[in-house]
Design an enzyme around this catalytic site. Sequence first.
Site, PDB file in Angstrom:
ATOM      1  N   SER A  94      -0.795   5.462  -1.780  1.00  0.00           N
ATOM      2  CA  SER A  94      -1.697   5.968  -0.739  1.00  0.00           C
ATOM      3  C   SER A  94      -0.903   6.709   0.322  1.00  0.00           C
ATOM      4  O   SER A  94       0.280   6.414   0.550  1.00  0.00           O
ATOM      5  CB  SER A  94      -2.395   4.762  -0.101  1.00  0.00           C
ATOM      6  OG  SER A  94      -2.957   5.105   1.142  1.00  0.00           O
ATOM      7  N   TYR A 133      -1.041  -2.920   4.444  1.00  0.00           N
ATOM      8  CA  TYR A 133      -1.435  -2.242   3.202  1.00  0.00           C
ATOM      9  C   TYR A 133      -0.443  -1.132   2.847  1.00  0.00           C
ATOM     10  O   TYR A 133       0.044  -1.050   1.712  1.00  0.00           O
ATOM     11  CB  TYR A 133      -2.839  -1.657   3.389  1.00  0.00           C
ATOM     12  CG  TYR A 133      -3.340  -0.794   2.254  1.00  0.00           C
ATOM     13  CD1 TYR A 133      -3.873  -1.364   1.106  1.00  0.00           C
ATOM     14  CD2 TYR A 133      -3.293   0.595   2.344  1.00  0.00           C
ATOM     15  CE1 TYR A 133      -4.345  -0.566   0.073  1.00  0.00           C
ATOM     16  CE2 TYR A 133      -3.769   1.395   1.315  1.00  0.00           C
ATOM     17  CZ  TYR A 133      -4.292   0.819   0.186  1.00  0.00           C
ATOM     18  OH  TYR A 133      -4.753   1.611  -0.836  1.00  0.00           O
TER      19      TYR A 133
END
Lengths: 327, 327
Positions: free
Chosen positions: A124, A149
């Site tokens: 990501s 994350y």
Amino acid sequence: MHILVLGAAGMIGRKLVGRLLADGQVGGRPISRLTLFDMVEPTAPGGSVPADTVAGDLAAAGQAAKLVADRPDLIFHLAAIVSGEAEADFEKGYRVNLDGTRELFEAIRLVGDGYRPRLVFTSSIAVFGAPFPPDGIHDEFHTTPLTSYGTQKAIGELLLADYSRRLFFDGIGIRLPTICVRPGKPNKAASGFFSGIIREPLNGQEAVLPVPETVRHWHASPRAAIGFLMHAASMDTARLGARRNLTMPGLCATVGEQIAALRRVAGDRVANLIRREPDETIIRIVQGWPETFSARRAEALGFRAERSFDEIIRVYVEDELGGRLPA
Amino acid sequence: MHILVLGAAGMIGRKLVGRLLADGQVGGRPISRLTLFDMVEPTAPGGSVPADTVAGDLAAAGQAAKLVADRPDLIFHLAAIVSGEAEADFEKGYRVNLDGTRELFEAIRLVGDGYRPRLVFTSSIAVFGAPFPPDGIHDEFHTTPLTSYGTQKAIGELLLADYSRRLFFDGIGIRLPTICVRPGKPNKAASGFFSGIIREPLNGQEAVLPVPETVRHWHASPRAAIGFLMHAASMDTARLGARRNLTMPGLCATVGEQIAALRRVAGDRVANLIRREPDETIIRIVQGWPETFSARRAEALGFRAERSFDEIIRVYVEDELGGRLPA
């Protein structure tokens, strides 16, 4: 070939399975079997390819070993706790996003005996953290995530590169842009409005815009994301050298440009369904997000995203609304 | 203050403990107690500060929790399997360098109740992998390690930044240059010759140079390394922001410049003890190593290394040879 999809019940996972069944092959090799895994049991797809569906916890002892025991030729690892939840629940995020990934990589290594599958890992743009270079994030910019994350994804990238270098598998990590337009219901994610301001009006509903129109961000459609995955699954990874993680191409657009595209594609009545309601919390969160990238490496390697926001909207209308604009 | 040193039996660990005892304080706070941990039991230091010595495996269940149960105020985490061994023994490297580090970080987090020690972590320039920018590795260059050791250090950096951001501890990671001149016996490390060509001649022995004199590398003395650790232990970490890992300053020198410095400091007879014996394997390994850095951030934050290779040699003569050059 036998394909294992981890995270098969999510939005990207379901679209990927649909594409695999529609294509029937990857890089010219016919698909003979699918194994679909997620925390909740994925829906069994129709079609002629045999498909097993499995629900489980990738980080649990023995689960990863069971999934790779039959030596799938191609593994898509999309499984993850999303950003907001990984921030709210520190232990769960590390367990699923780090331990789960490591269990999978270790299980593959421990099969041994020449087993070396292609492994496609979705990372990501959350691996990057502000401050950013003024001319966009280039391919050699460091990964200094500002969320747990993003940290877990950046660690997954490092492990993927090392396990690939040691020839335990043939890995490629792809850093997805923000996926827009996400289908389905509005969610509480801080980034939700990027999709919401397009999706809700196209479905005849009002949408709230919590940030100024000057906010810039990096987008690709779900269809482009599936294209990235399919290309990563079949490309010649020798071209990657030791650097196995790539920022995917995308489209840089301001919110104002998003709205102008919506107006061009669907008209004033639809675009006028966007209500401005500034939210200082969201404005502050979004300030730390990447605005634009220079994804030259991925482009040179054949990855392709949309070139205009009009195109991103048309993809949504074609793939989710059966091509029909609101009357 | 109570200080815990992990890796206290290594070369840097022993010198650090010596400095702590000599100073008697860190950042103006008197040292009241030392806990010295390593895989082999560290030598108990003399002096008036109470010191516990502990041998153990940091990755073993409960070991890290025991070490932090008394809430040390300052933790130096120097413990690691070195590069060559981590490459030769994949599982041992990940166990000690990754699991050990994570066990330590988790143990600190789980103390809870407002416990938030300063944690100084030694990382390495091995987090970087070729190809490098022609003008040196700057502070925003990405970490793409080409060894398992470098991968484990890069992961440690990411965890350190995230645990610090979550306020579980107050961490700082320092990427050490190649330490030169390492005292003691020659070892089998591919980088051994950088120290060997200085140390052996200064001890009246022949040294083998396996690479051309044009090879450039990035050096700091053991004394400078201890200075980095002490500064990291006492500096205002608010100045780091979210980016808690820093490339330390060093001195870029070619092997030819190293030899010229040896000649200036110790004369022709000493410098002539270097025998050229090219080794293609070592030449190839060294080609992938960083040559030079621009460590502006660390310099701006007050970290200092030597400014000439003559100085690096004089530090060795002072600290290891009692100031005596060979007759």
